[in-house]
Write a protein that holds these residues in place. Structure first.
Motif, PDB file in Angstrom:
ATOM      1  N   GLY A  78      47.726  28.786  36.858  1.00 15.27           N
ATOM      2  CA  GLY A  78      46.893  29.397  35.830  1.00 15.27           C
ATOM      3  C   GLY A  78      45.961  30.485  36.314  1.00 15.27           C
ATOM      4  O   GLY A  78      45.631  31.394  35.554  1.00 15.27           O
ATOM      5  N   PHE A  79      45.479  30.396  37.552  1.00 17.40           N
ATOM      6  CA  PHE A  79      44.640  31.481  38.068  1.00 17.40           C
ATOM      7  C   PHE A  79      45.523  32.664  38.453  1.00 17.40           C
ATOM      8  O   PHE A  79      46.753  32.577  38.425  1.00 17.40           O
ATOM      9  CB  PHE A  79      43.776  31.014  39.243  1.00 17.40           C
ATOM     10  CG  PHE A  79      44.551  30.480  40.422  1.00 17.40           C
ATOM     11  CD1 PHE A  79      45.085  31.329  41.389  1.00 17.40           C
ATOM     12  CD2 PHE A  79      44.723  29.113  40.583  1.00 17.40           C
ATOM     13  CE1 PHE A  79      45.789  30.841  42.467  1.00 17.40           C
ATOM     14  CE2 PHE A  79      45.427  28.611  41.674  1.00 17.40           C
ATOM     15  CZ  PHE A  79      45.967  29.481  42.613  1.00 17.40           C
ATOM     16  N   ASP A  91      43.864  42.377  47.443  1.00 19.00           N
ATOM     17  CA  ASP A  91      44.114  41.573  46.249  1.00 19.00           C
ATOM     18  C   ASP A  91      42.823  40.853  45.841  1.00 19.00           C
ATOM     19  O   ASP A  91      42.063  40.372  46.692  1.00 19.00           O
ATOM     20  CB  ASP A  91      45.215  40.550  46.508  1.00 19.00           C
ATOM     21  CG  ASP A  91      46.539  41.208  46.855  1.00 19.00           C
ATOM     22  OD1 ASP A  91      46.654  42.427  46.652  1.00 19.00           O
ATOM     23  OD2 ASP A  91      47.451  40.507  47.329  1.00 19.00           O
ATOM     24  N   THR A  92      42.585  40.781  44.538  1.00 19.70           N
ATOM     25  CA  THR A  92      41.359  40.172  44.016  1.00 19.70           C
ATOM     26  C   THR A  92      41.693  38.903  43.247  1.00 19.70           C
ATOM     27  O   THR A  92      42.590  38.905  42.391  1.00 19.70           O
ATOM     28  CB  THR A  92      40.629  41.162  43.082  1.00 19.70           C
ATOM     29  OG1 THR A  92      40.335  42.361  43.805  1.00 19.70           O
ATOM     30  CG2 THR A  92      39.342  40.554  42.544  1.00 19.70           C
ATOM     31  N   PHE A  93      40.975  37.809  43.541  1.00 17.47           N
ATOM     32  CA  PHE A  93      41.181  36.534  42.856  1.00 17.47           C
ATOM     33  C   PHE A  93      40.553  36.579  41.467  1.00 17.47           C
ATOM     34  O   PHE A  93      39.430  37.066  41.293  1.00 17.47           O
ATOM     35  CB  PHE A  93      40.550  35.402  43.671  1.00 17.47           C
ATOM     36  CG  PHE A  93      40.582  34.063  42.985  1.00 17.47           C
ATOM     37  CD1 PHE A  93      41.754  33.325  42.944  1.00 17.47           C
ATOM     38  CD2 PHE A  93      39.445  33.558  42.374  1.00 17.47           C
ATOM     39  CE1 PHE A  93      41.787  32.082  42.307  1.00 17.47           C
ATOM     40  CE2 PHE A  93      39.466  32.324  41.734  1.00 17.47           C
ATOM     41  CZ  PHE A  93      40.646  31.586  41.703  1.00 17.47           C
ATOM     42  N   ILE A  94      41.304  36.102  40.456  1.00 16.54           N
ATOM     43  CA  ILE A  94      40.798  36.043  39.080  1.00 16.54           C
ATOM     44  C   ILE A  94      40.943  34.609  38.575  1.00 16.54           C
ATOM     45  O   ILE A  94      42.065  34.112  38.419  1.00 16.54           O
ATOM     46  CB  ILE A  94      41.566  36.992  38.142  1.00 16.54           C
ATOM     47  CG1 ILE A  94      41.562  38.423  38.691  1.00 16.54           C
ATOM     48  CG2 ILE A  94      40.958  36.953  36.739  1.00 16.54           C
ATOM     49  CD1 ILE A  94      42.449  39.375  37.917  1.00 16.54           C
ATOM     50  N   PRO A  95      39.830  33.899  38.316  1.00 15.46           N
ATOM     51  CA  PRO A  95      39.925  32.540  37.766  1.00 15.46           C
ATOM     52  C   PRO A  95      40.598  32.556  36.392  1.00 15.46           C
ATOM     53  O   PRO A  95      40.537  33.563  35.668  1.00 15.46           O
ATOM     54  CB  PRO A  95      38.454  32.106  37.650  1.00 15.46           C
ATOM     55  CG  PRO A  95      37.696  33.029  38.551  1.00 15.46           C
ATOM     56  CD  PRO A  95      38.450  34.323  38.533  1.00 15.46           C
ATOM     57  N   ALA A  96      41.231  31.461  36.031  1.00 12.94           N
ATOM     58  CA  ALA A  96      41.934  31.378  34.741  1.00 12.94           C
ATOM     59  C   ALA A  96      41.000  31.694  33.580  1.00 12.94           C
ATOM     60  O   ALA A  96      41.397  32.325  32.596  1.00 12.94           O
ATOM     61  CB  ALA A  96      42.545  29.990  34.579  1.00 12.94           C
ATOM     62  N   ALA A  97      39.745  31.280  33.699  1.00  7.18           N
ATOM     63  CA  ALA A  97      38.788  31.488  32.607  1.00  7.18           C
ATOM     64  C   ALA A  97      38.361  32.946  32.461  1.00  7.18           C
ATOM     65  O   ALA A  97      37.727  33.319  31.468  1.00  7.18           O
ATOM     66  CB  ALA A  97      37.549  30.617  32.835  1.00  7.18           C
ATOM     67  N   GLU A  98      38.701  33.790  33.443  1.00  9.13           N
ATOM     68  CA  GLU A  98      38.268  35.187  33.408  1.00  9.13           C
ATOM     69  C   GLU A  98      39.417  36.159  33.142  1.00  9.13           C
ATOM     70  O   GLU A  98      39.299  37.358  33.374  1.00  9.13           O
ATOM     71  CB  GLU A  98      37.594  35.561  34.738  1.00  9.13           C
ATOM     72  CG  GLU A  98      36.399  34.702  35.108  1.00  9.13           C
ATOM     73  CD  GLU A  98      35.192  34.945  34.201  1.00  9.13           C
ATOM     74  OE1 GLU A  98      35.290  35.788  33.290  1.00  9.13           O
ATOM     75  OE2 GLU A  98      34.160  34.295  34.408  1.00  9.13           O
ATOM     76  N   LEU A  99      40.550  35.639  32.637  1.00  8.98           N
ATOM     77  CA  LEU A  99      41.712  36.502  32.394  1.00  8.98           C
ATOM     78  C   LEU A  99      41.566  37.345  31.124  1.00  8.98           C
ATOM     79  O   LEU A  99      42.243  38.367  30.974  1.00  8.98           O
ATOM     80  CB  LEU A  99      42.991  35.672  32.321  1.00  8.98           C
ATOM     81  CG  LEU A  99      43.582  35.287  33.677  1.00  8.98           C
ATOM     82  CD1 LEU A  99      44.697  34.244  33.518  1.00  8.98           C
ATOM     83  CD2 LEU A  99      44.116  36.507  34.399  1.00  8.98           C
ATOM     84  N   ASN A 100      40.736  36.900  30.189  1.00 10.53           N
ATOM     85  CA  ASN A 100      40.430  37.702  28.992  1.00 10.53           C
ATOM     86  C   ASN A 100      41.701  38.159  28.271  1.00 10.53           C
ATOM     87  O   ASN A 100      41.894  39.334  28.007  1.00 10.53           O
ATOM     88  CB  ASN A 100      39.564  38.908  29.382  1.00 10.53           C
ATOM     89  CG  ASN A 100      39.035  39.665  28.168  1.00 10.53           C
ATOM     90  OD1 ASN A 100      38.980  39.117  27.068  1.00 10.53           O
ATOM     91  ND2 ASN A 100      38.669  40.921  28.372  1.00 10.53           N
ATOM     92  N   THR A 101      42.585  37.237  27.959  1.00 14.20           N
ATOM     93  CA  THR A 101      43.877  37.397  27.252  1.00 14.20           C
ATOM     94  C   THR A 101      44.966  38.013  28.119  1.00 14.20           C
ATOM     95  O   THR A 101      46.104  38.137  27.675  1.00 14.20           O
ATOM     96  CB  THR A 101      43.780  38.215  25.939  1.00 14.20           C
ATOM     97  OG1 THR A 101      43.802  39.606  26.226  1.00 14.20           O
ATOM     98  CG2 THR A 101      42.564  37.845  25.120  1.00 14.20           C
ATOM     99  N   ALA A 102      44.651  38.423  29.347  1.00 11.30           N
ATOM    100  CA  ALA A 102      45.672  39.048  30.200  1.00 11.30           C
ATOM    101  C   ALA A 102      46.744  38.027  30.573  1.00 11.30           C
ATOM    102  O   ALA A 102      46.454  36.857  30.804  1.00 11.30           O
ATOM    103  CB  ALA A 102      45.035  39.619  31.465  1.00 11.30           C
TER     104      ALA A 102
END
Length: 709
Positions: A78-79, A91-102
């Motif tokens: 999910g992340f 590369d930048t880590f993006i938590p699942a909660a910060e995907l903003n519909t992406a």
């Protein structure tokens, strides 16, 4: 004429604050006739995430706003990670909660919330989705009373797609379907869609192959307007056309291809000169004579970029009336070609070359198997005496190919040697066997001749200083080579020297060391993974793997768009029709062709791999419970991958290692038991049992029975 590169350069170097498009146009001092093209390129740059458009319709570079552009790569958990093409951006880590519909593959702008430090990645959140990677997805439908869900084939999609009752199109549970995305996922809500196509029952051959085709957006059928244009092509060759070309119809010319090949786009001629040098002619189908620039055929060919070779079918770049017809160099038929004739000395150096618009009439349609059998004196049970008149030609081919190969070895080219799987299917497309693909003496002869033609053409065109599409392979990064060095240390090997500017010769030395050893295939594969992928480019940046300063793709215009494009440029150069205006026009054309062809090549490779993985799973589903010998091919935090002799890989999941609790030591790439201290390294030989196979997920599970000491 303006290019995207120039627009970005001005925005980066000459603009200090966000700017309106008309002010940027004036700043670049462009002609009014370029305005439409300028605005189109600005829109494309925005869609690619390389330029940001503000709410006040001003433009700037994302990094000036504290943003990083790139593509989202979502994991099965999910992340996600942001993969940026910007130089120096990790590369930048993006938590699942910060995907903003992406969703997986989307082009986005990310704001950093934590800066990278030491060995830790930076962390960020998606501020804006610039471009969606998918507007449709493929998956399996699951029905309930008032609605349904589609489980996407691509596990990186993360969530199931909600399908309202009115949008099921009559699909039943277990159907493989195509879904049009209506609404993208939001926090705590599934994405929504409607079914637009039903492919068949999941698990059936055609439904699974079609799901791969649809998932990758491969265009099977040609538009009717393209087929009509192809059907209207005049296939006759006028005397006027013959007179303006170099005529090779009285020369001894042959094609050598696989027995089942339908599109024969290269032919060769060879002789020995009085001075002992060889004269090698490489004759390539002149597809550009029939596919005119900006025609419907050309636009469709560029869109496809390449022919796609799936396990049971080919999705061609050009309609078959061309690829299998007038552009195929069939024997005993006049065919228009582009030819390069090279005089090559005993050291493999090209002394002279001539490039022609030409015409040939191939004497023979030879197969790799027959030519190899003749040269390897493997004629038991076969009568190939009809080719006796070609014996001298075959000897010249073999001897020149050996010279060319030795020349490439001396300059340090990398020669990967690992088995490649060939999937054998029946008439219904069902897999009957997985075998190792043969590469015999005749395959290597043609490979050497095509490589030499590609290099010679690239160098010739480079010195003309004309726009061109090169095939480039960038040097590997120091980090990748250092990481590879750590892996091969487990086998007792190391790459020495300056890892920042590694020469391919050092890699080849290693590959020579492991030749014939049990770890050979694994080290070859690990090395390949450590290198960058080759791509097309308007810039001649060299080819690392081939140790070549100049390289292009000239030899397959039937199935690769860059070859088609550079044939046009070569012909215009030969005819002296490239002026300053045309040069500016070609700058844009080759940049677009290189980018599109590179993108489509990646898609084709992934689709081809997916169909092979599908068929491997299908094949191994018949052998659940059987035991095999294998070798550990890679280690991950979740399990051990084991490769069998036929190249099929399966996973031994960490949770199924029941004789101890195992720790994954990523730094040393090994598994170690907490109590037994038992270890598993890459290259260890194992006895395994096939435990489970999921054709749907294309996954094969193994259980370890014994580690061989």
């Amino acid at each position: 004429m303006v290019t995207k590169i120039e627009i970005l350069k001005v925005l980066r170097e000459d603009v200090t604050k966000p700017i309106f498009d008309f002010d940027l146009f004036k700043l670049m001092e462009l002609d009014k006739k370029d305005s439409d093209e300028f605005l189109e390129m600005l829109d494309e740059l925005e869609a690619e995430g390389k330029v940001l458009k503000t709410k006040k319709d001003k433009y700037g570079i994302p990094e000036r706003f504290g943003l990083v552009s790139g593509k989202v790569q979502v994991t099965k958990k999910g992340f996600a990670f942001l993969l940026s093409e910007e130089a120096g951006v990790s590369d930048t880590f993006i938590p699942a909660a910060e995907l903003n519909t992406a969703m997986n593959g989307d082009t986005v702008l990310v704001k950093l919330t934590k800066q990278p430090e030491d060995n830790r990645r930076g962390e960020g959140k998606v501020e804006r989705v610039i471009k969606r990677a998918y507007d449709t997805i493929v998956g399996t439908f699951e029905a309930s009373k008032d609605y349904g869900f589609v489980v996407a084939d691509d596990k990186k999609m993360g969530r199931d797609f909600y399908i309202g009752k009115k949008d099921t199109k009559g699909a039943e549970s277990g159907d493989k379907v195509v879904v049009k995305i209506i609404k993208y996922s939001e926090q705590n809500r599934n994405p929504e869609g409607k079914i637009i196509d039903i492919l068949g029952k999941a698990g059936t051959h055609e439904a699974e192959i079609q799901s791969i085709i649809k998932m990758h957006g491969l265009p099977e059928a040609f538009p009717k307007k393209v087929l009509r244009q192809a059907d209207r092509i005049d296939t006759s060759i006028s005397q006027e056309e013959i007179d303006r070309r170099k005529d090779f119809r009285n020369d001894l010319v042959v094609t050598i291809d696989g027995a089942d090949a339908k599109d024969l786009d290269d032919a060769i001629s060879i002789s020995k000169l009085d001075n002992g040098h060889y004269e090698l002619g490489v004759h390539i189908a002149d597809v550009t004579h029939y596919v005119q620039e900006r025609s419907k055929l050309d636009v469709e060919a560029l869109k496809r970029g390449t022919s796609v070779y799936l396990v049971d079918r080919v999705i061609p770049m050009l309609p078959k009336v061309l690829s299998n017809g007038i552009c195929s160099l069939n024997p005993h038929e006049d065919r228009l070609t582009m030819s390069i004739v090279m005089e090559i000395n005993e050291h493999g150096k090209v002394i002279n070359q001539q490039i022609y618009e030409s015409i040939i009439n191939s004497n023979e349609r030879l197969t790799y198997t027959d030519v190899s059998d003749i040269l390897e004196d493997n004629l038991e049970g076969k009568d190939l005496s009809k080719y006796d008149y070609l014996n001298e030609t075959f000897i010249y081919m073999r001897d020149l190919a050996a010279i060319l190969r030795k020349s490439r070895e001396m300059r340090g080219m990398i020669d990967f040697n690992f088995p490649e799987a060939k999937v054998v299917t029946d008439e219904e497309g069902l897999v009957t066997d997985i075998v190792i693909r043969e590469s015999r003496v005749s395959n290597k002869i043609i490979e050497e001749f095509m490589l030499k033609a590609n290099e010679t053409i690239a160098e010739y065109m480079y010195w003309l200083e004309l726009p061109f599409v090169y095939r480039v392979h960038e040097n590997p990064t120091e980090e990748k080579i250092a990481e590879f060095n750590k892996l091969i240390h487990n086998f007792g090997y190391t790459i020495k020297g300056n890892l920042e500017e590694i020469h391919p010769r050092e890699i080849q030395k290693l590959l020579n060391q492991v030749e014939g050893k049990k770890e050979e295939a694994l080290i070859n594969k690990m090395m390949l993974r450590s290198l960058k992928q080759a791509k097309y480019s308007p810039f001649n940046d060299g080819h690392f793997g081939l140790a070549a300063q100049y390289y292009c793709h000239f030899t397959s215009p039937i199935r690769r768009y860059p070859d088609l494009q550079i044939h046009r440029i070569i012909k215009e150069s030969l005819n002296g029709t490239i002026d300053k205006g045309r040069t500016d026009e070609l700058d844009v054309i080759v940049a677009n062709a290189a980018e599109q062809a590179s993108k489509q090549e990646r898609i084709a490779e992934k689709a081809e791999r997916d169909t092979v993985d599908l068929k491997m799973a299908e094949y191994m589903s018949n052998y659940v419970g059987e035991e095999y010998d294998g070798i550990i091919s890679s280690l991950t935090s979740f399990g051990i991958f084991v490769q069998l002799e036929n190249t099929i890989e399966g996973l031994v999941r960490m949770v199924d290692l029941v004789d101890d609790y195992y720790i994954f030591d990523e730094a040393n790439m090994l598994y170690i038991g907490e109590h037994t201290r038992k270890t598993y390294h890459i290259g260890d030989e194992l006895r395994i049992r096939v435990e489970n196979v999921s054709i749907k997920d294309r996954e094969i599970d193994f259980t370890i029975l014994e580690k061989k000491e």
